[in-house]
Write a protein that holds these residues in place. Structure first.
Motif, PDB file in Angstrom:
ATOM      1  N   ILE A 186       0.688  -1.285  -0.052  1.00 53.23           N
ATOM      2  CA  ILE A 186       0.150   0.158  -0.070  1.00 53.23           C
ATOM      3  C   ILE A 186       0.907   1.298   0.090  1.00 53.23           C
ATOM      4  N   TYR A 187       1.970   1.279   1.006  1.00 53.88           N
ATOM      5  CA  TYR A 187       2.640   2.569   0.837  1.00 53.88           C
ATOM      6  C   TYR A 187       3.466   2.605  -0.455  1.00 53.88           C
ATOM      7  N   ASN A 188       4.076   1.537  -0.843  1.00 54.37           N
ATOM      8  CA  ASN A 188       4.587   1.432  -2.145  1.00 54.37           C
ATOM      9  C   ASN A 188       3.932   2.101  -3.548  1.00 54.37           C
ATOM     10  N   ALA A 189       2.489   1.804  -3.418  1.00 60.30           N
ATOM     11  CA  ALA A 189       1.731   1.952  -4.407  1.00 60.30           C
ATOM     12  C   ALA A 189       1.227   3.555  -4.193  1.00 60.30           C
ATOM     13  N   PHE A 190       0.971   3.900  -2.851  1.00 61.62           N
ATOM     14  CA  PHE A 190       0.070   5.261  -2.825  1.00 61.62           C
ATOM     15  C   PHE A 190       0.869   6.128  -1.875  1.00 61.62           C
ATOM     16  N   GLY A 191       1.927   5.750  -1.137  1.00 57.09           N
ATOM     17  CA  GLY A 191       2.746   6.600  -0.336  1.00 57.09           C
ATOM     18  C   GLY A 191       2.494   6.433   1.101  1.00 57.09           C
ATOM     19  N   SER A 192       1.077   6.323   1.489  1.00 59.43           N
ATOM     20  CA  SER A 192       0.690   6.275   2.678  1.00 59.43           C
ATOM     21  C   SER A 192      -0.896   6.076   2.768  1.00 59.43           C
ATOM     22  N   LYS A 193      -1.462   5.689   3.818  1.00 60.29           N
ATOM     23  CA  LYS A 193      -2.854   5.814   4.184  1.00 60.29           C
ATOM     24  C   LYS A 193      -3.647   7.037   3.350  1.00 60.29           C
ATOM     25  N   ARG A 194      -3.211   8.234   3.707  1.00 53.31           N
ATOM     26  CA  ARG A 194      -3.690   9.437   3.151  1.00 53.31           C
ATOM     27  C   ARG A 194      -3.528   9.448   1.634  1.00 53.31           C
ATOM     28  N   GLY A 195      -2.504   8.785   0.928  1.00 53.53           N
ATOM     29  CA  GLY A 195      -2.328   8.727  -0.191  1.00 53.53           C
ATOM     30  C   GLY A 195      -3.432   8.118  -1.098  1.00 53.53           C
ATOM     31  N   LEU A 196      -3.797   6.860  -0.262  1.00 52.18           N
ATOM     32  CA  LEU A 196      -4.695   6.005  -0.703  1.00 52.18           C
ATOM     33  C   LEU A 196      -6.044   6.512  -0.788  1.00 52.18           C
ATOM     34  N   PHE A 197      -6.391   7.459   0.427  1.00 47.96           N
ATOM     35  CA  PHE A 197      -7.728   7.975   0.436  1.00 47.96           C
ATOM     36  C   PHE A 197      -7.797   9.122  -0.501  1.00 47.96           C
ATOM     37  N   ASP A 198      -6.737   9.772  -1.011  1.00 46.51           N
ATOM     38  CA  ASP A 198      -6.729  10.794  -1.935  1.00 46.51           C
ATOM     39  C   ASP A 198      -7.022  10.411  -3.293  1.00 46.51           C
ATOM     40  N   ALA A 199      -6.454   8.998  -3.529  1.00 48.75           N
ATOM     41  CA  ALA A 199      -6.827   8.362  -4.533  1.00 48.75           C
ATOM     42  C   ALA A 199      -8.231   7.744  -4.855  1.00 48.75           C
ATOM     43  N   VAL A 200      -9.037   7.416  -3.628  1.00 52.31           N
ATOM     44  CA  VAL A 200      -9.967   7.018  -3.628  1.00 52.31           C
ATOM     45  C   VAL A 200     -11.144   8.171  -3.900  1.00 52.31           C
ATOM     46  N   LEU A 201     -10.822   9.393  -3.181  1.00 55.18           N
ATOM     47  CA  LEU A 201     -11.618  10.469  -3.493  1.00 55.18           C
ATOM     48  C   LEU A 201     -11.536  10.962  -4.974  1.00 55.18           C
ATOM     49  N   ALA A 202     -10.320  10.912  -5.652  1.00 56.54           N
ATOM     50  CA  ALA A 202     -10.488  11.313  -7.095  1.00 56.54           C
ATOM     51  C   ALA A 202     -11.001  10.525  -7.997  1.00 56.54           C
ATOM     52  N   ALA A 203     -10.798   9.087  -7.448  1.00 53.49           N
ATOM     53  CA  ALA A 203     -11.540   8.182  -8.474  1.00 53.49           C
ATOM     54  C   ALA A 203     -13.058   8.180  -8.283  1.00 53.49           C
ATOM     55  N   TYR A 204     -13.671   8.527  -7.146  1.00 56.49           N
ATOM     56  CA  TYR A 204     -15.002   8.718  -6.758  1.00 56.49           C
ATOM     57  C   TYR A 204     -15.511   9.743  -7.612  1.00 56.49           C
ATOM     58  N   LEU A 205     -14.754  10.749  -7.435  1.00 50.96           N
ATOM     59  CA  LEU A 205     -15.252  12.319  -8.190  1.00 50.96           C
ATOM     60  C   LEU A 205     -15.358  11.793  -9.576  1.00 50.96           C
ATOM     61  N   GLU A 206     -14.432  11.179 -10.336  1.00 46.74           N
ATOM     62  CA  GLU A 206     -14.252  11.047 -11.725  1.00 46.74           C
ATOM     63  C   GLU A 206     -15.081   9.913 -12.161  1.00 46.74           C
ATOM     64  N   ASP A 207     -15.334   8.782 -11.674  1.00 48.77           N
ATOM     65  CA  ASP A 207     -15.863   7.708 -11.912  1.00 48.77           C
ATOM     66  C   ASP A 207     -17.419   7.455 -11.480  1.00 48.77           C
ATOM     67  N   VAL A 208     -17.715   8.192 -10.351  1.00 51.17           N
ATOM     68  CA  VAL A 208     -19.190   8.180  -9.728  1.00 51.17           C
ATOM     69  C   VAL A 208     -19.852   9.171  -9.966  1.00 51.17           C
ATOM     70  N   VAL A 209     -19.508  10.572  -9.331  1.00 49.01           N
ATOM     71  CA  VAL A 209     -20.057  11.677  -9.392  1.00 49.01           C
ATOM     72  C   VAL A 209     -20.069  12.208 -10.804  1.00 49.01           C
ATOM     73  N   ARG A 210     -19.083  12.549 -11.530  1.00 49.75           N
ATOM     74  CA  ARG A 210     -19.110  12.931 -12.799  1.00 49.75           C
ATOM     75  C   ARG A 210     -20.115  12.184 -13.795  1.00 49.75           C
ATOM     76  N   THR A 211     -19.941  10.802 -13.732  1.00 52.16           N
ATOM     77  CA  THR A 211     -20.680   9.999 -14.229  1.00 52.16           C
ATOM     78  C   THR A 211     -22.080  10.139 -14.419  1.00 52.16           C
ATOM     79  N   ARG A 212     -22.780  10.374 -12.824  1.00 48.69           N
ATOM     80  CA  ARG A 212     -23.832  10.878 -12.617  1.00 48.69           C
ATOM     81  C   ARG A 212     -24.498  12.226 -13.238  1.00 48.69           C
ATOM     82  N   LEU A 213     -23.497  13.089 -13.068  1.00 48.56           N
ATOM     83  CA  LEU A 213     -23.774  14.414 -13.507  1.00 48.56           C
ATOM     84  C   LEU A 213     -23.943  14.723 -14.936  1.00 48.56           C
ATOM     85  N   ARG A 214     -23.109  13.933 -15.611  1.00 52.51           N
ATOM     86  CA  ARG A 214     -22.991  14.019 -17.135  1.00 52.51           C
ATOM     87  C   ARG A 214     -24.150  14.550 -17.776  1.00 52.51           C
ATOM     88  N   PRO A 215     -25.337  13.575 -17.542  1.00 52.48           N
ATOM     89  CA  PRO A 215     -26.778  13.852 -18.446  1.00 52.48           C
ATOM     90  C   PRO A 215     -27.250  15.150 -18.264  1.00 52.48           C
TER      91      PRO A 215
END
Length: 223
Positions: A73-102
Motif C-alpha cells: 500500500i505504501y509503495n503504491a500510494f505513499g501512505s494511508k492518506r495517499g490511498l484516501f486521496d486516490a479514492v476521493l479522486a476516483a469517486y469524483l471522476e467515476d461516480v459523481v461525474r458519471t452521474r452528473l454528465r446527463p
C-alpha cells in the motif's frame, strides 16, 4: 496470486453504483502481490473509507479489503492518506461525474431522473445509500477542518454539481429568466445536498427532501 475482483450490482445509491466486493482467500490477503489492478484496489479501499471514515480506518482493515500488505500500500500510494486521496479522486471522476454528465444535455427530464435515481436507492435502503455521499462525508469530517486539499476537492465537487444542476434547470424551465434559473438551481442543489446528507441518519427525511424537488421545479415562479 490473483487480484480481488469487483462486481457491479445494478442498484444505485445516492450518487453511485453499489459495488459488491469479492475478497481473496485468507492466504491471498496477507501474501505478497507483485502486480495488481490499481483501480480494483481503490474500489476496495473506497468501501472501507466510505463505511468507516478516514480517521477510523486502520491499515489492517485496508490490507484485508485490498489484499495488499502494508508495504505494498505504501509503495503504491505513499501512505494511508495517499490511498484516501486516490479514492476521493476516483469517486469524483467515476461516480459523481458519471452521474452528473446527463444534466444540461438538453433533456428537460434529466434533473428529475437524477433525483429519482437517488430517491429509489435510498428508499430501497441499499448499503451504499445508507452511507450517503463519500465526498460530502469527507467535507464534514475533522480531516477537512485541518486539510486545505480536502476542502478544495469538496468545494470543487459542490461547484460542479451546482453548475450541472443549473444547466438542467435551464433545460427544464426555459420559460424562466436567467436570474430565476439561478435561484431555482440554488434551491435544487441545496435540496440534493440535504437529501444525501440526511440519508445517513434519517432515511424518511432524506426521501421527503428529494421528493420535494420535482414539485419545486414545476411550481417555481408560477402563481
Amino acid at each position: 496470486m490473483r487480484t480481488l475482483s469487483v462486481s457491479k450490482d445494478p442498484g444505485v445509491d445516492g450518487i453511485g453504483g453499489f459495488d459488491k466486493l469479492s475478497h481473496p482467500s485468507e492466504g491471498e490477503i496477507m501474501g505478497r502481490m507483485p502486480s495488481f489492478e490499481r483501480s480494483t484496489v481503490i474500489d476496495a479501499a473506497r468501501d472501507v473509507f466510505w463505511r468507516r471514515g478516514y480517521a477510523e480506518t486502520g491499515i489492517a482493515e485496508l490490507e484485508e479489503a485490498t489484499g495488499l500488505t502494508r508495504s505494498s500500500i505504501y509503495n503504491a500510494f505513499g501512505s494511508k492518506r495517499g490511498l484516501f486521496d486516490a479514492v476521493l479522486a476516483a469517486y469524483l471522476e467515476d461516480v459523481v461525474r458519471t452521474r452528473l454528465r446527463p444534466l444540461g444535455g438538453g433533456d428537460p427530464g434529466a434533473l428529475e431522473a437524477y433525483v429519482d435515481d437517488m430517491h429509489t436507492a435510498i428508499a430501497a435502503d441499499s448499503p451504499r445509500a445508507r452511507l450517503g455521499c463519500l465526498l460530502l462525508n469527507a467535507g464534514s469530517s475533522p480531516l477537512a477542518s485541518d486539510d486545505a486539499e480536502v476542502r478544495t476537492l469538496v468545494s470543487g465537487y459542490a461547484a460542479e454539481m451546482r453548475a450541472a444542476i443549473r444547466s438542467a434547470v435551464a433545460d427544464r424551465r426555459p420559460d424562466l429568466t436567467p436570474d430565476a434559473v439561478d435561484a431555482l438551481a440554488a434551491v435544487c442543489a441545496s435540496l440534493v445536498v440535504a437529501g444525501l446528507t440526511l440519508a445517513r441518519a434519517d432515511r424518511d427525511a432524506a426521501l421527503g427532501t428529494l421528493a420535494s424537488i420535482p414539485t419545486t421545479l414545476e411550481s417555481w415562479g408560477r402563481a
